[in-house]
Motif scaffolding. Structure first.
Motif, short mmCIF file in Angstrom:
data_model
loop_
_atom_site.label_atom_id
_atom_site.label_comp_id
_atom_site.label_asym_id
_atom_site.label_seq_id
_atom_site.Cartn_x
_atom_site.Cartn_y
_atom_site.Cartn_z
N PHE A 298 0.81 -1.22 0.00
CA PHE A 298 0.00 0.00 0.00
C PHE A 298 0.84 1.27 0.00
N SER A 299 2.12 1.16 0.29
CA SER A 299 2.98 2.35 0.21
C SER A 299 3.39 2.66 -1.22
N ASN A 300 2.99 1.80 -2.15
CA ASN A 300 3.42 1.98 -3.55
C ASN A 300 2.28 2.00 -4.54
N ILE A 301 1.03 2.06 -4.07
CA ILE A 301 -0.09 2.13 -5.01
C ILE A 301 -0.84 3.45 -4.81
N ASP A 302 -1.69 3.77 -5.76
CA ASP A 302 -2.49 4.99 -5.69
C ASP A 302 -3.65 4.75 -4.74
N LEU A 303 -3.60 5.39 -3.58
CA LEU A 303 -4.60 5.15 -2.53
C LEU A 303 -5.92 5.88 -2.80
N THR A 304 -5.98 6.65 -3.87
CA THR A 304 -7.23 7.32 -4.23
C THR A 304 -8.16 6.40 -5.00
N LEU A 305 -7.66 5.22 -5.37
CA LEU A 305 -8.45 4.30 -6.21
C LEU A 305 -9.07 3.16 -5.40
N LEU A 306 -9.16 3.32 -4.09
CA LEU A 306 -9.65 2.23 -3.24
C LEU A 306 -11.16 2.27 -3.03
#
Length: 765
Positions: A298-306
């Protein structure tokens, strides 16, 4: 030959049960970790031993010691931290304190949403040592971040670390952060590490205001080695008033997150037994596995797409770790299962392998089994509590011999099942299998309408329909059937059997009847394995013998010891208005500690001066009038009492005259309040509200507090009638009392105000 195959079938079932329970938690390796980039259990335990020496609830000296320890450890990692000091007020629980959150941040390579690592560092007042709840979370983050930084890899997202304060008082540290700290606006996802016991698998539970598809998909992509989760827990969790710090982020900040928490050994929760020595190291490793896999992903993905507009069914499944599919599949799968069953049934009747008479007779034992096993379990537990009234003093609802009770009730249920079906041994297995499948389909219809998170329970129904199809369409040798059917039933056992333990552990032993229902369902789905002979079943005898043995063991182990301490309670209550004093206890069964006060002339029930539903009065089981000790009470200064714009404005300050741990303001009559302010912070965001009779505010005095300031805006002619209760946890150390301390087989009762001196006085306003 047939008995040999049946033995192997039983062995497959037993192995699957073992597999289901052990596939969701790591084992502790004897190898010492030398790789600095790997999570070290020894390092984590070193931290835990240092922060769980004594209770460290908000406002205690030990709380400040733990706070300093965490700050120093962060400094060793090269991380500068800040303490956010902020008064917070929880409207739901009317709780408040001045929180001291510990916050730091690791910068990422991009400017997207940040990942928050969250746990709380306060223990529960006043006696919990807090090793599991939530010392385990503290050390998971400290050691996990150390290993992460040792890799010297740059990640995309900022990582914010929050060790929240006053979680145990009402999620107050999380509220202070979300509502007042600027970094809260940067967060895209929260990973929260918690505990509600001292052992067992750590379960994943999501919190989102939307749907779970994207969160679940990314969780699976993070590839934890031991995922323990299912959508039934997720659906039930959303319906129950369960709250963690993560709830505040979802409700007040609309921020998604994951809870990771273990709940076994629930009897240690919030007690002095929540210690370093009793924490299950495998549970701590499970938290570490979640931490490492989740942080890396999760430190390397776009967290706005959850965010998502679709929910998924998910459940632990053999070999593939987790099976998931969309809610939109639930109805088609249910309809197809019904059609498939009807088709197989019709063919079976036409081939004269299924009979209408045998099918109808098959409903008799199965429905009897469901009713008798569940009712027996429900009433038997009531009887056991009546016989063992000391169980009432374990407010967790889970006794020290609780796991033995789960085993005893499980084997008792099996004995009942074998006994009932022994009267139907002349019936064909294929006819007897129809009733469990029909009941399974009915349950899934109910699930579709009310609780779709449990829709994975259609899988055992499909497995049973497959067994039915084999009996109808294939001429498999009798000797081979049992082994084949046991293999087909592996998913059924793997999915359902862990819930036999989960419900009584999570919700208390009063839920043993649910365990009996689940066992009956599994037994029904596996009937062709068990109903293979007209001889008296050895399994029935063994089930009964095992049940009797386990009930005997529970009886032998129904007492208390050094490792299984008895909870007890004493409080001294002084009404400073009329100079009357009482002893009170929450205990049902008295021990030597309680009996030193409650030996003669005590009364069962509440204290006469009880004002409605005051927390300090209504739960007492016994009270006794005693001599007044002239305990000093706080000084109250009226700072402002004036009329402005046709409204009465009152401000007063409470100055403690002794060490006070907690103040409670109790409202004796309903009153309209336009504004309510505590230490300069508005309650209910400054909105007016109707204060009913009952608790108006519970304020825990923090280390930084010297006094408590209260402001009220009321109707012009309003005359509030407020009682101030002052609570100090010094009953055993105050020189005015001469109580003998508990012996080593006793401990303070959790969940209640204990070992306390309580003074009560009306505030003249």
């Amino acid at each position: 030959m047939r008995s040999t195959n049946k033995f192997w079938a039983i062995l497959i079932i037993a192995f699957t049960i073992f597999w289901a329970f052990n596939d969701s938690i790591p084992t502790v390796s004897s190898k010492v970790t030398t790789d600095k980039t790997k999570f070290s259990l020894d390092n984590a335990l070193y931290h835990l031993k240092n922060i769980s020496k004594r209770p460290h609830y908000t406002g205690s000296n030990e709380h400040k010691e733990v706070q300093n320890y965490i700050i120093n450890e962060l400094k060793k990692l090269g991380l500068s931290s800040e303490i956010q000091s902020q008064t917070a007020i929880n409207k739901k629980w009317k709780a408040s304190t001045t929180t001291e959150n510990i916050i730091t941040r690791i910068k990422g390579s991009e400017n997207g949403k940040a990942l928050l690592l969250l746990t709380h560092y306060d223990s529960n007042p006043h006696s919990s040592i807090g090793a599991s709840d939530a010392g385990s979370g503290v050390v998971t983050i400290l050691e996990g971040v150390r290993a992460f930084l040792a890799k010297k890899e740059k990640v995309k997202n900022d990582i914010i670390i929050l060790f929240s304060d006053a979680e145990e008082l009402g999620l107050l540290g999380a509220q202070a952060f979300v509502e007042n700290h600027p970094w809260s606006k940067d967060i895209g996802l929260v990973l929260n590490f918690e505990a509600r016991g001292s052992g067992g698998s750590s379960y994943m539970l999501m919190e989102t205001n939307g749907k779970n598809k994207n969160l679940l998909s990314e969780f699976i992509k993070s590839n934890p080695n031991y995922p323990a989760a299912n959508s039934l827990m997720y659906s039930v969790y959303k319906k129950l008033p369960n709250d963690t710090d993560l709830t505040v982020f979802r409700e007040n900040g609309n921020i998604n997150g994951f809870n990771f928490a273990f709940i076994d050994d629930h009897f240690d929760y919030h007690t002095e037994q929540d210690s370093y020595e009793r924490l299950n190291k495998e549970s701590l490793l499970h938290q570490a596995d979640y931490f490492t896999s989740s942080l890396n992903h999760f430190s390397n993905i776009d967290l706005t797409l959850l965010d998502s507009n679709e929910d998924f069914v998910f459940v632990n499944f053999p070999l593939i770790k987790m099976l998931s599919y969309p809610f939109s599949w639930v109805l088609p799968m249910l309809v197809f299962a019904c059609l498939l069953f009807v088709g197989v049934f019709i063919v079976g009747v036409n081939r004269k392998k299924i009979t209408y008479k045998g099918t109808l007779k098959g409903f008799i034992p199965f429905l009897l089994a469901l009713i008798i096993s569940s009712v027996t379990s429900f009433l038997l537990w009531k009887l056991l509590v009546f016989i063992n009234p000391q169980y009432n003093d374990m407010l967790h609802g889970f006794t020290y011999n609780g796991y033995q009770y789960i085993g005893a009730f499980s084997f008792l249920t099996l004995w009942i099942l074998f006994k009932i079906y022994s009267y139907f041994k002349n019936e064909k297995a294929i006819d007897l299998l129809i009733a469990p499948i029909v009941v399974g389909l009915i349950i899934n219809i109910f699930i579709f309408q009310n609780l779709q998170g449990a829709a994975f329970l259609i899988i055992p129904v499909y497995a049973s329909i497959l067994i039915l199809s084999i009996l109808v369409f294939m001429n498999v040798r009798k000797e081979s059937k049992t082994i084949l059917f046991a293999i087909i039933s592996i998913p059924t056992i793997y999915i359902i059997i862990p819930m036999v333990q989960l419900f009584p552990v999570g919700l208390g032993l009063k839920m043993l009847f649910i365990a009996s229902i689940l066992i009956t369902l599994v037994f029904g789905f596996l009937l062709p394995i068990f109903i293979q002979t007209k001889k008296k079943s050895i399994l029935q005898f063994l089930s009964g013998l095992t049940a009797i043995t386990l009930f005997f063991i529970t009886t032998v182990n129904n007492g208390f010891s050094i490792d299984k301490k008895k909870p007890n309670s004493l409080v001294f209550i002084q009404n400073s208005d009329n100079n009357t004093s009482y002893w009170a206890t929450y205990n049902t069964v008295f021990d030597s500690y309680v009996s030193q006060v409650f030996n003669l002339d005590y009364t069962e029930g509440n204290i006469p001066e009880s004002e409605g539903k005051s927390k300090y009065n209504t739960r007492y089981t016994h009270y006794k009038k005693t001599e007044n000790k002239n305990i000093p009470i706080s000084k109250i200064e009226i700072d402002i009492d004036t009329i402005i714009n046709e409204k009465r404005e009152i401000s007063f300050t409470i100055f403690p005259s002794r060490k006070i741990n907690k103040y409670e303001l109790y409202n004796t009559t309903p009153i309209s309040i336009y504004s309510f302010c505590i230490n300069g912070v508005l309650y209910n965001q400054g909105k007016s509200f109707e204060a009913n009779k009952g608790t108006l505010l519970i304020y825990q005095m923090a280390n930084s507090d010297k006094e408590l300031s209260i402001s009220l805006t009321l109707e012009k002619d309003s005359k509030p009638a407020i009682i101030l209760n002052e609570v100090s946890y010094d009953l055993l150390s105050n020189p005015k009392f001469n109580l003998k301390p508990r012996n080593e087989t006793m401990m303070p009762m959790p969940f209640v105000t204990n070992d306390a001196i309580i003074t009560s006085k009306k505030i003249k306003l």
